[in-house]
Motif scaffolding. Sequence first.
Motif, PDB file in Angstrom:
ATOM      1  N   UNK A 173      -3.180  -3.971   7.470  1.00  0.00           N
ATOM      2  CA  UNK A 173      -4.117  -4.487   7.224  1.00  0.00           C
ATOM      3  C   UNK A 173      -5.046  -3.872   6.150  1.00  0.00           C
ATOM      4  N   UNK A 174      -4.815  -2.224   5.258  1.00  0.00           N
ATOM      5  CA  UNK A 174      -5.836  -1.440   4.644  1.00  0.00           C
ATOM      6  C   UNK A 174      -4.863  -1.212   3.185  1.00  0.00           C
ATOM      7  N   UNK A 175      -4.188  -2.980   2.998  1.00  0.00           N
ATOM      8  CA  UNK A 175      -3.487  -2.822   1.391  1.00  0.00           C
ATOM      9  C   UNK A 175      -4.682  -2.110   0.325  1.00  0.00           C
ATOM     10  N   UNK A 176      -5.730  -2.452   0.463  1.00  0.00           N
ATOM     11  CA  UNK A 176      -6.426  -2.232  -0.550  1.00  0.00           C
ATOM     12  C   UNK A 176      -7.034  -0.973  -0.844  1.00  0.00           C
ATOM     13  N   UNK A 177      -7.138  -0.080   0.033  1.00  0.00           N
ATOM     14  CA  UNK A 177      -7.392   1.827   0.351  1.00  0.00           C
ATOM     15  C   UNK A 177      -5.808   1.976   0.438  1.00  0.00           C
ATOM     16  N   UNK A 178      -4.827   1.798   0.328  1.00  0.00           N
ATOM     17  CA  UNK A 178      -3.580   1.816   0.330  1.00  0.00           C
ATOM     18  C   UNK A 178      -3.689   2.737  -1.910  1.00  0.00           C
ATOM     19  N   UNK A 179      -4.002   1.379  -2.282  1.00  0.00           N
ATOM     20  CA  UNK A 179      -3.571   0.599  -3.464  1.00  0.00           C
ATOM     21  C   UNK A 179      -4.872   2.305  -4.435  1.00  0.00           C
ATOM     22  N   UNK A 180      -5.932   2.300  -3.717  1.00  0.00           N
ATOM     23  CA  UNK A 180      -6.759   3.169  -3.933  1.00  0.00           C
ATOM     24  C   UNK A 180      -6.167   4.821  -4.033  1.00  0.00           C
ATOM     25  N   UNK A 181      -5.895   5.249  -2.888  1.00  0.00           N
ATOM     26  CA  UNK A 181      -5.255   6.280  -2.212  1.00  0.00           C
ATOM     27  C   UNK A 181      -4.358   6.422  -3.341  1.00  0.00           C
ATOM     28  N   UNK A 182      -3.599   5.452  -3.530  1.00  0.00           N
ATOM     29  CA  UNK A 182      -2.180   6.236  -4.208  1.00  0.00           C
ATOM     30  C   UNK A 182      -2.555   6.565  -6.205  1.00  0.00           C
ATOM     31  N   UNK A 183      -3.443   5.380  -6.619  1.00  0.00           N
ATOM     32  CA  UNK A 183      -4.082   5.850  -7.840  1.00  0.00           C
ATOM     33  C   UNK A 183      -5.115   7.092  -7.659  1.00  0.00           C
ATOM     34  N   UNK A 184      -6.112   7.329  -6.497  1.00  0.00           N
ATOM     35  CA  UNK A 184      -6.536   8.519  -6.565  1.00  0.00           C
ATOM     36  C   UNK A 184      -5.711   9.719  -6.818  1.00  0.00           C
ATOM     37  N   UNK A 185      -4.112   9.971  -5.640  1.00  0.00           N
ATOM     38  CA  UNK A 185      -3.132  11.267  -5.523  1.00  0.00           C
ATOM     39  C   UNK A 185      -2.543  10.838  -6.290  1.00  0.00           C
TER      40      UNK A 185
END
Length: 301
Positions: free
Chosen positions: A74-86
């Motif tokens: 349930x950390x989907x927002x963090x996952x989105x940020x991680x993909x977009x950043x890296x």
Amino acid sequence: MMSLRRGERQDSPAAYNVVHKLPHGDSPYVRAKHVQLVEKDAEAAIELFWKAIEARDRVDSALKDMALLMKQQNRAEEAIEAIQSFRHLCSRQAQESLDNVLIDLYKKCGRIEEQVELLKQKLWMIYQGEAFNGKPTKTARSHGKKFQVTVEKETSRILGNLGWAYMQLRDYTAAETVYRRAQMIEPDANKACNLCTCLIKQGKHDEARSILFRDVLRENEEGFGDLRLKARVQELLSELEPREEEEEEAAVLASVSLECEVGMDEIQGLDEFVKEWRRPYRTRRLPIFEEILPLRDQLAC
């Protein structure tokens, strides 16, 4: 348990990796996979995947695996940020897979507009021949098994997701257009039901009846193997029950028997959709688009 290669002892390191589906070695990524799959510690595995990305160790797999694990936690927002950043650290071949993960994450977070834009971008890549590295099929994996995915099936899948997204935005006209095209490529009972819902929302009850009877009921005359589909059909039939102010029952039944021909004239709205996001790539269209696009600039949205 997975079979071992000839000559491998069951207690050997190689055998251990095979049994637990672990990559070989002792790198940060391998340690992260061990914690994820053997120790079953998701939060610790996420931290180790971060270290693998920082160390540039199998970044393609590390970023994707970490994002999927974050989604489960349930950390989907963090996952989105991680993909977009890296994602810029990942290979070109990994970008399509990362897009698929992002689409699921946008859906989970309710970020439907961003989901729609990414789905349209994926369709444009297929149209340009950029998907599947220009090949007509790709190898996919599900539950440890490999299988082939064709461009037709991938296009139908993306159209289905796009139609669903438009329904969430209550844009039933756009959803109808998309589901019609999806049905032209690969008829599917669930997509047909969604198309019926779009028609009902727009007051097109007769046409919804026709499609429901033709594409769903007639195709399942011997019974429904999918109980959820059966419940969905019953719900749609209930919504389509004749009302007193409607035509006589005989006229309604007669309309059901009519074949609903879906032609290019009925989906001209696709042209307007594509004008908003056309990009000047070099065209390398695959055969599926030559079949469904008689006009050069027409694209399945």
